[in-house]
Write a protein that holds these residues in place. Sequence first.
Motif, PDB file in Angstrom:
ATOM      1  N   GLY A 187       0.821  -1.211   0.000  1.00  0.00           N
ATOM      2  CA  GLY A 187       0.000   0.000   0.000  1.00  0.00           C
ATOM      3  C   GLY A 187       0.849   1.252   0.000  1.00  0.00           C
ATOM      4  O   GLY A 187       0.535   2.240  -0.679  1.00  0.00           O
ATOM      5  N   PHE A 188       1.946   1.223   0.747  1.00  0.00           N
ATOM      6  CA  PHE A 188       2.836   2.377   0.785  1.00  0.00           C
ATOM      7  C   PHE A 188       3.522   2.577  -0.554  1.00  0.00           C
ATOM      8  O   PHE A 188       3.702   3.713  -1.002  1.00  0.00           O
ATOM      9  N   GLU A 189       3.905   1.490  -1.198  1.00  0.00           N
ATOM     10  CA  GLU A 189       4.537   1.595  -2.514  1.00  0.00           C
ATOM     11  C   GLU A 189       3.595   2.261  -3.512  1.00  0.00           C
ATOM     12  O   GLU A 189       4.045   3.002  -4.393  1.00  0.00           O
ATOM     13  N   LEU A 199       3.898  14.644   9.002  1.00  0.00           N
ATOM     14  CA  LEU A 199       3.711  13.458   8.173  1.00  0.00           C
ATOM     15  C   LEU A 199       5.034  13.020   7.552  1.00  0.00           C
ATOM     16  O   LEU A 199       5.389  11.838   7.591  1.00  0.00           O
ATOM     17  N   LEU A 200       5.779  13.957   7.006  1.00  0.00           N
ATOM     18  CA  LEU A 200       7.069  13.634   6.398  1.00  0.00           C
ATOM     19  C   LEU A 200       8.059  13.124   7.449  1.00  0.00           C
ATOM     20  O   LEU A 200       8.832  12.192   7.185  1.00  0.00           O
ATOM     21  N   GLU A 201       8.022  13.682   8.640  1.00  0.00           N
ATOM     22  CA  GLU A 201       8.875  13.199   9.732  1.00  0.00           C
ATOM     23  C   GLU A 201       8.461  11.786  10.158  1.00  0.00           C
ATOM     24  O   GLU A 201       9.324  10.953  10.457  1.00  0.00           O
ATOM     25  N   ASP A 202       7.162  11.526  10.185  1.00  0.00           N
ATOM     26  CA  ASP A 202       6.676  10.182  10.524  1.00  0.00           C
ATOM     27  C   ASP A 202       7.173   9.150   9.513  1.00  0.00           C
ATOM     28  O   ASP A 202       7.543   8.031   9.882  1.00  0.00           O
ATOM     29  N   VAL A 203       7.182   9.523   8.252  1.00  0.00           N
ATOM     30  CA  VAL A 203       7.675   8.619   7.205  1.00  0.00           C
ATOM     31  C   VAL A 203       9.148   8.314   7.443  1.00  0.00           C
ATOM     32  O   VAL A 203       9.576   7.153   7.364  1.00  0.00           O
ATOM     33  N   LEU A 254       9.552   5.995  10.389  1.00  0.00           N
ATOM     34  CA  LEU A 254       9.150   4.634  10.015  1.00  0.00           C
ATOM     35  C   LEU A 254      10.232   3.964   9.182  1.00  0.00           C
ATOM     36  O   LEU A 254      10.554   2.779   9.384  1.00  0.00           O
ATOM     37  N   ARG A 255      10.808   4.695   8.263  1.00  0.00           N
ATOM     38  CA  ARG A 255      11.921   4.147   7.456  1.00  0.00           C
ATOM     39  C   ARG A 255      13.069   3.696   8.369  1.00  0.00           C
ATOM     40  O   ARG A 255      13.665   2.645   8.166  1.00  0.00           O
ATOM     41  N   ALA A 256      13.389   4.506   9.360  1.00  0.00           N
ATOM     42  CA  ALA A 256      14.474   4.167  10.282  1.00  0.00           C
ATOM     43  C   ALA A 256      14.133   2.904  11.073  1.00  0.00           C
ATOM     44  O   ALA A 256      14.993   2.042  11.271  1.00  0.00           O
ATOM     45  N   ARG A 257      12.892   2.817  11.525  1.00  0.00           N
ATOM     46  CA  ARG A 257      12.478   1.616  12.265  1.00  0.00           C
ATOM     47  C   ARG A 257      12.585   0.380  11.411  1.00  0.00           C
ATOM     48  O   ARG A 257      13.069  -0.670  11.864  1.00  0.00           O
TER      49      ARG A 257
END
Length: 95
Positions: A32-34, A81-85, A88-91
Amino acid sequence: MSSELITRVRAMEEDYNAVAEAVKALEEAVAGFEEVACRLQRLSEYMDSGQWRRDFEADEAGCLPSDLPRGVLSEDGLYNLLEDVEALRARLKDL
């Protein structure tokens, strides 16, 4: 049969099922993210280009109709939102 054997296999079966379910859910979420990756890119470019600031100021000046949805112009919404992304990428990278 050993009760220890049965207990261990039951526990491992529970772990197996939990991990398999989580993997399936993550695969679906990633798919879904893709699908929205190009939208994320556009939002990032919008924020970085300075156009977001100009649109925000136009909204503050009353230049947009009151019935126009404009959550993207909320003071911290897009930035968060951009910071959340990124978080999430880091996690995901840490996994």
